[in-house]
Enzyme design. Structure first.
Site, PDB file in Angstrom:
ATOM      1  N   HIS A  83      -8.838  -4.905 -11.324  1.00 15.07           N
ATOM      2  CA  HIS A  83      -8.881  -4.461  -9.711  1.00 15.07           C
ATOM      3  C   HIS A  83     -10.311  -3.852  -9.596  1.00 15.07           C
ATOM      4  CE1 HIS A  83      -8.009  -0.836  -7.050  1.00 15.07           C
ATOM      5  NE2 HIS A  83      -7.948  -1.882  -6.230  1.00 15.07           N
ATOM      6  N   GLU A  86     -12.641  -6.638  -8.502  1.00 10.60           N
ATOM      7  CA  GLU A  86     -12.392  -6.940  -7.231  1.00 10.60           C
ATOM      8  C   GLU A  86     -13.122  -6.167  -6.389  1.00 10.60           C
ATOM      9  OE1 GLU A  86      -9.335  -5.758  -3.903  1.00 10.60           O
ATOM     10  OE2 GLU A  86      -8.200  -6.263  -5.959  1.00 10.60           O
ATOM     11  N   HIS A  87     -13.373  -4.863  -6.420  1.00 13.23           N
ATOM     12  CA  HIS A  87     -13.969  -3.989  -5.646  1.00 13.23           C
ATOM     13  C   HIS A  87     -15.441  -4.259  -5.814  1.00 13.23           C
ATOM     14  CE1 HIS A  87     -11.758  -0.258  -4.330  1.00 13.23           C
ATOM     15  NE2 HIS A  87     -10.577  -1.148  -4.934  1.00 13.23           N
ATOM     16  N   GLU A 163      -8.684   6.108  -4.949  1.00 18.28           N
ATOM     17  CA  GLU A 163      -7.566   5.210  -4.406  1.00 18.28           C
ATOM     18  C   GLU A 163      -6.306   5.380  -5.390  1.00 18.28           C
ATOM     19  OE1 GLU A 163      -6.531   0.507  -4.011  1.00 18.28           O
ATOM     20  OE2 GLU A 163      -8.573   1.130  -4.311  1.00 18.28           O
TER      21      GLU A 163
END
Length: 469
Positions: A83, A86-87, A163
């Site tokens: 993840h 992904e950022h 997040e």
């Protein structure tokens, strides 16, 4: 900010008004829908697979690039790196500056985003069809030229940790799901969250993200799905132009991390500053597998989830909410398309004056009733009609078509099996449903997670103690 999500449950969604349509009509419509939407598949020399779905209703296109690299492929100590990467994919390349990808797409009138799951990471764009070559160029650029530095990583990892705080740690229900998953599994990587453990994120470095990128982001580990008002020959030409020169790379060997058999019921309780408790029963189940037994059980479990919670008057809502008034809310969830092991979950909020213990007993009684007595023919037909309706009408969305194709492929199944799933769900019998209820809903498959209300002061003190330790 990039968004990740974890699809849960079966898609019993929206258009329940079609309940009067017969299952036979829906079966015919499902078969026709597959045949009236031409789909082409090809592969480039470097291993990139491309699937093109033609849908000419509007002059738009959806492109989604899937990498078969999700949290299932991570190692303990670097959870969440899929993840995080992904950022970082939006932080620029050697040719495109930080945030420029999104600005260029917006300037062309399109929209973009990405998501990370257990099975994969995917990047998608919706755009007017004439701009598809521009999007392919951008996507191919970051497949091979990501400008990953310690400075950009240090900024983005703070965004990811925030997040996690907002989406998990400040949401008791999400935290309960995380604790449940970690309790239910002891060996499988599904035990850790897609977003990663906070401690792993705090100790992650840009080199971890770089290693993940170099390990998995290769054309021979990717699937490009393009759907909309497109011509397959033109898509192939553009794919060759922009992706064809990217070299394939050797991929790591994926070793199985199989879960040992569970012996006895597991329990976990989470104290949190909530006013209403919650109880979740999670039974280890199977995903859709290549073996005939695994496939058969997965189809029956999908129908069983719909029997319990697939339409407004399904069993759980009817019995526990409206008739017995034990619960204020209840749901059943099972998703069969996945690479890793699956849970079949029942979750409920007790009504005022009722306890989670009473609710747990009532939930298990509903399951035992199906295991012992099965389901009636009329009820089963109604449920299967709803399943067909949801699957057919969901395909009205081009984006949903892309998702369905891509997630099937990432789970190890061909997109061509989608029609077979429709037919197999319709073929599930009452005996099949009763058999899986008896086989899977036992203590040796069960984990019970309970959300326990605490005063805000007590919950804050417990949270600080946990962080300190």
């Amino acid at each position: 900010m990039r968004a990740y999500f974890l699809p849960r449950g079966i898609c019993i969604a929206t258009l329940l008004c079609v309940a009067s349509v017969s299952a036979a009509d829906l079966k015919a419509e499902a078969t026709g829908a597959q045949h009236t939407l031409p789909t082409t598949e090809f592969a480039l020399a470097n291993g990139l697979r491309v699937i093109v779905r033609e849908d000419h209703r509007a002059p738009t296109v959806v492109q989604m690039l899937f990498y078969k690299a999700g949290s299932l492929d991570e190692q303990s100590g670097t959870t969440g790196v899929a993840h995080v990467l992904e950022h970082m994919m939006f932080r620029g390349t050697q040719q495109v500056g930080p945030g420029e990808f999104s600005r260029r797409v917006a300037a062309l009138g399109g929209s973009e985003n990405a998501f990370t799951m257990q099975d994969c990471t995917a990047y998608f764009t919706r755009i007017e069809k004439s701009h598809l070559p521009d999007i392919m160029e951008l996507e191919a650029d970051r497949m091979q030229n990501l400008a990953l530095t310690s400075e950009t990583f240090d900024r983005e990892i703070r965004v990811v940790m925030e997040e996690r705080r907002l989406s998990v740690e400040d949401k008791p229900e999400a935290l309960l799901d995380e604790v449940l998953q970690a309790t239910a599994y002891s060996a499988s990587p599904v035990r850790w969250p897609v977003i990663g453990w906070q401690d792993d994120l705090q100790h992650m470095t840009w080199l971890d993200a770089r290693a993940w990128y170099e390990r998995w982001y290769a054309p021979n580990n990717a699937l490009l799905v393009v759907a909309g008002d497109v011509d397959p020959a033109s898509v192939r030409q553009q794919a060759e132009r922009w992706f064809g020169a990217i070299p394939a790379r050797p991929l790591p060997l994926r070793k199985p991390q199989n879960e040992p058999p569970q012996q006895g019921l597991k329990r976990v309780a989470l104290n949190a500053s909530v006013s209403v408790p919650r109880v979740t029963l999670a039974f280890k189940a199977v995903p859709l597998e290549e073996s005939s037994t695994g496939k058969h059980d997965a189809y029956a479990l999908s129908v069983l989830a719909a029997v319990l919670d697939g339409y407004p008057n399904a069993r759980l809502g009817k019995h526990l909410v409206r008739e017995q008034r034990l619960a204020d809310g209840v749901d059943a969830s099972y998703s069969m398309v996945a690479r890793g092991p699956r849970l079949f979950t029942l979750s409920a909020l007790p009504a005022q004056g009722k306890s989670v213990k009473e609710l747990e007993v009532a939930l298990r009684r509903e399951l035992q009733s199906i295991a012992q007595n099965g389901v009636g023919a009329e009820e089963l037909q109604r449920v299967k009609t709803q399943l067909y309706a949801a699957r057919i009408y969901e395909r009205d969305s081009v984006f949903s078509q892309v998702m369905e194709i891509g997630l099937m492929e990432m789970a190890g199944h061909s997109w061509r099996a989608i029609e077979q799933i429709d037919q197999a769900l319709n073929a599930v019998t009452a005996q099949d449903v009763q058999a899986v209820a008896a086989r899977y809903f036992i203590d040796d498959q069960l984990t019970v997670a309970t959300l326990v209300p605490q005063s805000i002061r007590s919950a804050t003190r417990l949270k600080k103690l946990a962080q300190k330790n």
